[in-house]
Enzyme design. Sequence first.
Site, PDB file in Angstrom:
ATOM      1  N   HIS A 108       5.427   3.499  10.984  1.00 25.65           N
ATOM      2  CA  HIS A 108       6.947   2.951  11.398  1.00 25.65           C
ATOM      3  C   HIS A 108       8.074   3.436  11.686  1.00 25.65           C
ATOM      4  CE1 HIS A 108       7.007   1.370   7.219  1.00 25.65           C
ATOM      5  NE2 HIS A 108       7.991   2.057   6.514  1.00 25.65           N
ATOM      6  N   ASN A 109       7.856   4.752  10.571  1.00 25.20           N
ATOM      7  CA  ASN A 109       8.150   6.342  11.206  1.00 25.20           C
ATOM      8  C   ASN A 109       7.935   7.548  11.288  1.00 25.20           C
ATOM      9  OD1 ASN A 109      10.950   5.201   9.709  1.00 25.20           O
ATOM     10  ND2 ASN A 109       9.563   5.950   7.151  1.00 25.20           N
ATOM     11  N   PRO A 167       4.951  -6.742   8.218  1.00 29.95           N
ATOM     12  CA  PRO A 167       4.626  -7.235   7.327  1.00 29.95           C
ATOM     13  C   PRO A 167       5.597  -7.706   6.458  1.00 29.95           C
ATOM     14  CG  PRO A 167       4.917  -4.751   6.689  1.00 29.95           C
ATOM     15  CD  PRO A 167       5.127  -5.604   8.260  1.00 29.95           C
ATOM     16  N   SER A 217       6.489  -9.843   2.700  1.00 26.71           N
ATOM     17  CA  SER A 217       6.369  -8.656   1.335  1.00 26.71           C
ATOM     18  C   SER A 217       5.302  -9.073  -0.050  1.00 26.71           C
ATOM     19  CB  SER A 217       7.450  -9.016   0.642  1.00 26.71           C
ATOM     20  OG  SER A 217       6.735 -10.382  -0.205  1.00 26.71           O
ATOM     21  N   HIS A 231       9.082  -3.515  11.867  1.00 26.21           N
ATOM     22  CA  HIS A 231       8.516  -2.618  10.843  1.00 26.21           C
ATOM     23  C   HIS A 231       8.110  -4.017   9.726  1.00 26.21           C
ATOM     24  CE1 HIS A 231      11.347  -1.955   8.728  1.00 26.21           C
ATOM     25  NE2 HIS A 231      11.084  -0.753   7.752  1.00 26.21           N
ATOM     26  N   GLY A 232       9.104  -4.888   9.664  1.00 21.21           N
ATOM     27  CA  GLY A 232       8.747  -5.706   8.493  1.00 21.21           C
ATOM     28  C   GLY A 232      10.187  -6.594   8.794  1.00 21.21           C
ATOM     29  N   ALA A 233       9.824  -7.563   7.132  1.00 22.42           N
ATOM     30  CA  ALA A 233      11.441  -8.189   7.702  1.00 22.42           C
ATOM     31  C   ALA A 233      12.420  -7.594   7.211  1.00 22.42           C
ATOM     32  CB  ALA A 233      11.563  -9.146   6.029  1.00 22.42           C
ATOM     33  N   GLY A 234      12.013  -6.538   6.725  1.00 25.13           N
ATOM     34  CA  GLY A 234      14.300  -5.437   6.169  1.00 25.13           C
ATOM     35  C   GLY A 234      14.431  -5.811   5.018  1.00 25.13           C
ATOM     36  N   LYS A 267      -0.249  -0.672  -4.804  1.00 23.97           N
ATOM     37  CA  LYS A 267       0.830  -0.202  -4.487  1.00 23.97           C
ATOM     38  C   LYS A 267       0.502   1.188  -4.467  1.00 23.97           C
ATOM     39  CE  LYS A 267       4.616  -3.242  -3.431  1.00 23.97           C
ATOM     40  NZ  LYS A 267       5.246  -2.674  -1.619  1.00 23.97           N
TER      41      LYS A 267
HETATM   42  N1  LIG Z   1       2.578  -7.392   3.187  1.00 26.25           N
HETATM   43  C1  LIG Z   1       3.176  -6.859   2.623  1.00 26.25           C
HETATM   44  N2  LIG Z   1       4.895  -6.237   2.684  1.00 26.25           N
HETATM   45  C2  LIG Z   1       5.705  -5.839   2.242  1.00 26.25           C
HETATM   46  C3  LIG Z   1       5.300  -4.721   1.239  1.00 26.25           C
HETATM   47  N3  LIG Z   1       6.523  -4.248   0.734  1.00 26.25           N
HETATM   48  C4  LIG Z   1       6.994  -4.050   1.704  1.00 26.25           C
HETATM   49  N4  LIG Z   1       6.863  -4.806   2.986  1.00 26.25           N
HETATM   50  C5  LIG Z   1       7.178  -4.877   4.182  1.00 26.25           C
HETATM   51  O1  LIG Z   1       7.269  -3.770   4.847  1.00 26.25           O
HETATM   52  C6  LIG Z   1       8.736  -3.042   5.273  1.00 26.25           C
HETATM   53  C7  LIG Z   1       8.748  -1.760   4.940  1.00 26.25           C
HETATM   54  O2  LIG Z   1       8.894  -1.126   3.689  1.00 26.25           O
HETATM   55  P1  LIG Z   1       9.730  -0.369   2.645  1.00 26.25           P
HETATM   56  O3  LIG Z   1      10.297  -0.269   1.330  1.00 26.25           O
HETATM   57  O4  LIG Z   1       9.366   0.634   3.217  1.00 26.25           O
HETATM   58  O5  LIG Z   1      11.179  -0.612   4.112  1.00 26.25           O
HETATM   59  C8  LIG Z   1       9.802  -3.931   4.926  1.00 26.25           C
HETATM   60  O6  LIG Z   1      10.863  -4.593   5.601  1.00 26.25           O
HETATM   61  C9  LIG Z   1       8.765  -5.195   4.119  1.00 26.25           C
HETATM   62  O7  LIG Z   1       9.404  -6.931   4.966  1.00 26.25           O
HETATM   63  C10 LIG Z   1       4.116  -5.616   0.357  1.00 26.25           C
HETATM   64  O8  LIG Z   1       3.940  -5.507  -1.083  1.00 26.25           O
HETATM   65  N5  LIG Z   1       3.463  -6.424   0.937  1.00 26.25           N
HETATM   66 MN   LIG Z   2       9.164   2.261   4.263  1.00 28.97          MN
END
Ligand SMILES: Nc1nc2c(ncn2[C@@H]2O[C@H](COP(=O)(O)O)[C@@H](O)[C@H]2O)c(=O)[nH]1
Ligand SMILES: [Mn+2]
EC number: 6.5.1.8
Length: 140
Positions: free
Chosen positions: A7-8, A40, A42, A64-67, A139
């Site tokens: 994601h980067n 993802p 969390s 890239h995720g929830a943020g 992790k």
């Molecule tokens: N399924 C999981 N998703 C996770 C976890 N920790 C973080 N996240 C998601 O990934 C993005 C990117 O994380 P970052 O901390 O590198 O910015 C973040 O937006 C979360 O939504 C996990 O343990 N499991």
């Molecule tokens: Mn990241």
Amino acid sequence: MVYDLPHNITLPQQESAQIHRWITRKGACPAYAEQPVIIPGSMGTPSYLVVGKGNPAFLWSASHGAGRLRSRFELSRRGAGYSEETLGLTGVDCITLREERRIEEAPVAYKPIQPVIEAQVKAEMVSVVARLRPILTFKA
Ligand SMILES: Nc1nc2c(ncn2[C@@H]2O[C@H](COP(=O)(O)O)[C@@H](O)[C@H]2O)c(=O)[nH]1
Ligand SMILES: [Mn+2]
């Protein structure tokens, strides 16, 4: 399924025989038409397997995720003083050699994933294939 989606990253984009560009995604991932993408949540909330729609209005990308809701800095400074419940870690199985990582990336650090997915479906960036419930998180 093992899946690795950066994601980067800067990737080449061939738009036509003549037009050749580069796209830099920071905190976003490629979501070309028919491409599988994992968004993802969390370690304590669901993640989503989605399929890209290749929407040019969003540069063929998805989130890239929830943020984050809370910064890594805030959680590294104060998180160790919060209870497991406050961190959203009750009942969450996480294996790591770095306890600080478990706290900096605790579920409370992130936005709720559901509205983030809904916004991207509404914007025609992705469609949902499956909702994935975490069982165990490793992790580094
Ligand atoms: N399924 C999981 N998703 C996770 C976890 N920790 C973080 N996240 C998601 O990934 C993005 C990117 O994380 P970052 O901390 O590198 O910015 C973040 O937006 C979360 O939504 C996990 O343990 N499991
Ligand atoms: Mn990241």
